[in-house]
Design a protein around this motif. Structure first.
Motif, short mmCIF file in Angstrom:
data_model
loop_
_atom_site.label_atom_id
_atom_site.label_comp_id
_atom_site.label_asym_id
_atom_site.label_seq_id
_atom_site.Cartn_x
_atom_site.Cartn_y
_atom_site.Cartn_z
N ARG A 226 -110.52 -13.36 -135.95
CA ARG A 226 -111.31 -12.94 -134.78
C ARG A 226 -112.58 -13.77 -134.60
O ARG A 226 -113.25 -13.66 -133.57
CB ARG A 226 -111.70 -11.47 -134.93
CG ARG A 226 -112.66 -11.18 -136.06
CD ARG A 226 -113.00 -9.71 -136.19
NE ARG A 226 -113.97 -9.47 -137.25
CZ ARG A 226 -115.28 -9.56 -137.09
NH1 ARG A 226 -115.77 -9.89 -135.91
NH2 ARG A 226 -116.10 -9.31 -138.09
N LEU A 227 -112.92 -14.58 -135.59
CA LEU A 227 -114.11 -15.41 -135.49
C LEU A 227 -113.86 -16.69 -134.68
O LEU A 227 -114.81 -17.39 -134.34
CB LEU A 227 -114.63 -15.78 -136.88
CG LEU A 227 -114.94 -14.62 -137.82
CD1 LEU A 227 -115.57 -15.13 -139.10
CD2 LEU A 227 -115.85 -13.60 -137.16
N VAL A 228 -112.59 -16.97 -134.37
CA VAL A 228 -112.24 -18.15 -133.59
C VAL A 228 -112.27 -17.80 -132.10
O VAL A 228 -111.72 -16.79 -131.68
CB VAL A 228 -110.85 -18.68 -133.98
CG1 VAL A 228 -110.50 -19.92 -133.15
CG2 VAL A 228 -110.81 -19.00 -135.47
N HIS A 229 -112.91 -18.64 -131.33
CA HIS A 229 -113.01 -18.45 -129.88
C HIS A 229 -111.63 -18.53 -129.24
O HIS A 229 -110.69 -19.09 -129.82
CB HIS A 229 -113.92 -19.54 -129.30
CG HIS A 229 -114.32 -19.33 -127.88
ND1 HIS A 229 -113.59 -19.82 -126.82
CD2 HIS A 229 -115.37 -18.66 -127.33
CE1 HIS A 229 -114.19 -19.49 -125.69
NE2 HIS A 229 -115.26 -18.78 -125.96
N GLU A 230 -111.51 -17.99 -128.03
CA GLU A 230 -110.23 -18.00 -127.33
C GLU A 230 -109.74 -19.41 -127.02
O GLU A 230 -108.55 -19.62 -126.75
CB GLU A 230 -110.33 -17.20 -126.04
CG GLU A 230 -111.33 -17.73 -125.05
CD GLU A 230 -111.46 -16.85 -123.82
OE1 GLU A 230 -112.11 -17.30 -122.85
OE2 GLU A 230 -110.94 -15.72 -123.81
N ASP A 231 -110.63 -20.41 -127.08
CA ASP A 231 -110.19 -21.80 -126.88
C ASP A 231 -109.45 -22.34 -128.10
O ASP A 231 -108.90 -23.44 -128.08
CB ASP A 231 -111.36 -22.71 -126.51
CG ASP A 231 -112.40 -22.86 -127.63
OD1 ASP A 231 -112.15 -22.42 -128.77
OD2 ASP A 231 -113.47 -23.43 -127.35
N GLY A 232 -109.42 -21.57 -129.20
CA GLY A 232 -108.70 -21.96 -130.39
C GLY A 232 -109.41 -22.96 -131.27
O GLY A 232 -108.87 -23.38 -132.30
N ILE A 233 -110.62 -23.33 -130.92
CA ILE A 233 -111.33 -24.37 -131.66
C ILE A 233 -112.70 -23.91 -132.13
O ILE A 233 -113.03 -24.04 -133.31
CB ILE A 233 -111.50 -25.65 -130.79
CG1 ILE A 233 -110.13 -26.23 -130.46
CG2 ILE A 233 -112.37 -26.68 -131.50
CD1 ILE A 233 -110.20 -27.44 -129.53
N HIS A 234 -113.49 -23.37 -131.23
CA HIS A 234 -114.87 -23.04 -131.55
C HIS A 234 -115.00 -21.63 -132.11
O HIS A 234 -114.01 -20.98 -132.40
CB HIS A 234 -115.74 -23.26 -130.29
CG HIS A 234 -115.73 -24.66 -129.81
ND1 HIS A 234 -114.90 -25.12 -128.80
CD2 HIS A 234 -116.43 -25.75 -130.24
CE1 HIS A 234 -115.10 -26.41 -128.61
NE2 HIS A 234 -116.03 -26.81 -129.48
N THR A 235 -116.22 -21.18 -132.28
CA THR A 235 -116.46 -19.89 -132.90
C THR A 235 -117.11 -18.91 -131.91
O THR A 235 -117.90 -19.30 -131.05
CB THR A 235 -117.39 -20.03 -134.12
OG1 THR A 235 -118.59 -20.71 -133.74
CG2 THR A 235 -116.71 -20.80 -135.22
N THR A 236 -116.77 -17.66 -132.06
CA THR A 236 -117.33 -16.59 -131.24
C THR A 236 -118.75 -16.26 -131.72
O THR A 236 -119.24 -16.85 -132.68
CB THR A 236 -116.47 -15.33 -131.35
OG1 THR A 236 -116.46 -14.92 -132.74
CG2 THR A 236 -115.04 -15.59 -130.91
N ASP A 237 -119.37 -15.29 -131.06
CA ASP A 237 -120.67 -14.83 -131.53
C ASP A 237 -120.56 -14.32 -132.97
O ASP A 237 -121.43 -14.59 -133.80
CB ASP A 237 -121.18 -13.69 -130.63
CG ASP A 237 -121.60 -14.19 -129.25
OD1 ASP A 237 -121.80 -15.41 -129.08
OD2 ASP A 237 -121.73 -13.36 -128.33
#
Length: 272
Positions: A226-237
């Motif tokens: 869940r720490l991976v952003h929906e773009d599959g590369i970056h990180t969420t808050d």
């Protein structure tokens, strides 16, 4: 403590680290990711400094306490350090770390960059160029983070990448000899493979030569689920918060614990 270092000393350690890393990576399997992005660097506005001396109505005026100066922390890195994936710059990991440690953040990171990778046409600076963009001796802490954008170059020709890692840390020491250096290793939202292990080992070796405090984002792998952003590369808050917690935990760890993790037992500057 001043640290003087030439590039060659780091390069030898880095090459040795690569040989070990290749063996480890072969066991763990290959895999890597390029971290790009179009987000530009964001530098928080300078905070106002209170007057050193205050007027007093007393017949015998005395100086007011001098406000404690915030150490200036320079952040060098890629789109992870820019904060791409976070909902606001205030929630990126570098800003969270600065707030927790009482640092004044100077973030010159560029998306899509690395120790080697840059893009002059888009005015995107690689890590050495980011370091050179700041006046020598002007900061108290230097944080060098990431490197995953160099995975592709590492697969094609590893030598120049490892030389660039060595040269980057040598440049940081040369340019900011009185600063504490913090090394935040590369990360990946995928399986930790050959490129990640090899580059992480090289960064760890270069950090040791520079007497830097090393922070691993691979042991255990922090950018996943869940720490991976929906773009599959970056990180969420939440991912940015997790990275910040690991960095702060390492910086504030007792000396013995830092030695066990390979980090340098050093007193990191803090105003808190």
């Amino acid at each position: 403590m001043k640290r003087w270092l030439v590039s060659g000393g780091i390069a030898v350690s880095v090459v040795a680290a690569f040989a070990v890393a290749v063996l480890v990576g072969m066991v763990l399997g290959a895999g890597g990711i390029a971290v790009g992005g179009t987000g530009g660097a964001s530098v928080p506005a300078p905070r106002g400094a209170p007057s050193v001396w205050a007027e007093s109505p007393s017949p015998s005026p005395s100086p007011s306490p001098v406000a404690e100066k915030e150490p200036v922390a320079l952040f060098v890195g890629d789109s992870y350090t820019v904060g791409q994936g976070a909902t606001s710059p205030e929630l990126r990991w570098s800003t969270l770390v600065s707030e927790q440690m009482g640092w004044r953040e100077l973030n010159v990171a560029d998306g899509g960059t690395g120790f080697v990778k840059g893009n002059a046409e888009l005015n995107k600076l690689n890590y050495p160029a980011q370091l050179r963009s700041v006046p020598p001796g002007s900061v108290d802490i230097v944080v060098i983070a990431g490197g995953q954008n160099d995975f592709k170059d590492l697969r094609a020709e590893p030598g120049p990448v490892f030389e660039a890692v060595a040269d980057t840390y040598a440049l940081a020491v040369q340019r900011f000899p009185d600063a504490e250096i913090v090394s935040v290793g590369p990360s990946t939202p995928w399986a930790v493979g050959l490129e990640a292990r090899a580059l992480d080992s090289a960064v760890r070796a270069a950090a040791a030569e520079a007497e830097a405090t090393y922070v691993s984002l691979l042991d255990p792998n922090i950018v996943q689920g869940r720490l991976v952003h929906e773009d599959g590369i970056h990180t969420t808050d939440a991912g940015n918060a997790a990275i910040a917690r690991r960095v702060v935990r390492t910086l504030q760890a007792p000396a013995a614990e830092q030695e066990e993790t390979g980090a340098r037992p050093a007193d990191i500057l803090t105003s808190r």
